[in-house]
Design an enzyme around this catalytic site. Structure first.
Site, mmCIF file in Angstrom:
data_model
loop_
_atom_site.group_PDB
_atom_site.id
_atom_site.type_symbol
_atom_site.label_atom_id
_atom_site.label_comp_id
_atom_site.label_asym_id
_atom_site.label_seq_id
_atom_site.Cartn_x
_atom_site.Cartn_y
_atom_site.Cartn_z
ATOM 1 N N HIS A 9 0.827 -1.215 0.000
ATOM 2 C CA HIS A 9 0.000 0.000 0.000
ATOM 3 C C HIS A 9 0.858 1.260 0.000
ATOM 4 O O HIS A 9 2.037 1.237 0.353
ATOM 5 C CB HIS A 9 -0.928 0.006 1.217
ATOM 6 C CG HIS A 9 -0.185 0.088 2.515
ATOM 7 N ND1 HIS A 9 0.320 1.261 3.019
ATOM 8 C CD2 HIS A 9 0.158 -0.872 3.402
ATOM 9 C CE1 HIS A 9 0.938 1.036 4.161
ATOM 10 N NE2 HIS A 9 0.850 -0.268 4.423
ATOM 11 N N GLU A 83 -2.647 -6.706 7.334
ATOM 12 C CA GLU A 83 -1.336 -6.600 7.984
ATOM 13 C C GLU A 83 -1.264 -7.439 9.250
ATOM 14 O O GLU A 83 -2.292 -7.755 9.869
ATOM 15 C CB GLU A 83 -1.023 -5.126 8.314
ATOM 16 C CG GLU A 83 0.309 -4.877 8.997
ATOM 17 C CD GLU A 83 1.529 -5.335 8.211
ATOM 18 O OE1 GLU A 83 1.735 -6.564 8.080
ATOM 19 O OE2 GLU A 83 2.298 -4.469 7.753
#
Length: 194
Positions: A9, A83
């Protein structure tokens, strides 16, 4: 055989401040949106069948920007690519985290290990690949998956037998990592860590 292009990201304010984000849902900043556009430019020469993303805002927005730039449908969400949960380490400055816990492999209260993250991510990638094969002819697919630094590190460790990433390698925001997925495993083709 499926080509998996895994993208980290774009930048967030916590990345900029060097804070552990983990499962904390921090959005992209303006630099992060530019990172997503830059990743799309890197990917623009290829042909992709679908895009997937972690459900955390920073990955979802990165995937939406990439999808828009490449003319792909909206990204599908996949929880397995979120994550690593850093437990008590979330929100800490990186230096404070390392001073408190020693290294990234330390056992942290309420946190996932890198091995657990790798197992979760591999399971998620396997489900994505199997689902994409059911939808299409038996030809090779090319998929984009937008995820996070901890997840990509775990995938690199899995694919390299633990030799990557090397000590000191930084997986920059918007970095691109290409794998081949076949028969329940992945093989690294290319990684741009820094």
């Amino acid at each position: 055989m499926t080509l998996l292009t895994v993208v980290r990201h774009g930048q967030t304010d916590w990345n900029l401040d060097r804070r552990i984000q983990g499962a904390t849902d921090i959005p992209l900043n303006d630099t992060g949106r530019a990172d997503a556009k830059a990743a799309a430019a890197v990917l623009s020469g290829g042909s992709y069948d679908a895009i997937y993303a972690s459900p955390l805002l920073r990955a979802t927005e990165t995937a939406q920007i990439i999808a828009r730039e490449l003319g792909l449908a909206e990204p599908a969400m996949t929880r397995g690519m979120r994550e690593r949960h850093f437990g008590d380490g979330e929100g800490l400055h990186v230096d404070d985290y390392l001073a408190r816990y020693g290294d990234w492999h330390a056992v942290v209260p309420q946190a996932e290990t890198l091995v657990q993250v790798g197992e979760r991510a591999m399971d998620s990638l396997d489900r994505i690949v199997r689902a994409s094969r059911r939808r299409s002819a038996p030809r090779a697919e090319s998929l984009i998956v937008v995820s996070h630094g901890g997840v990509i590190r775990a995938l690199l460790m899995h694919a390299s037998g633990g030799t990557l990433p090397r000590e000191g390698d930084v997986l920059r925001n918007g970095s691109v990592h290409r794998f081949i997925a076949e028969r329940g495993t992945i093989r690294l083709l290319e990684s741009t860590p820094a």
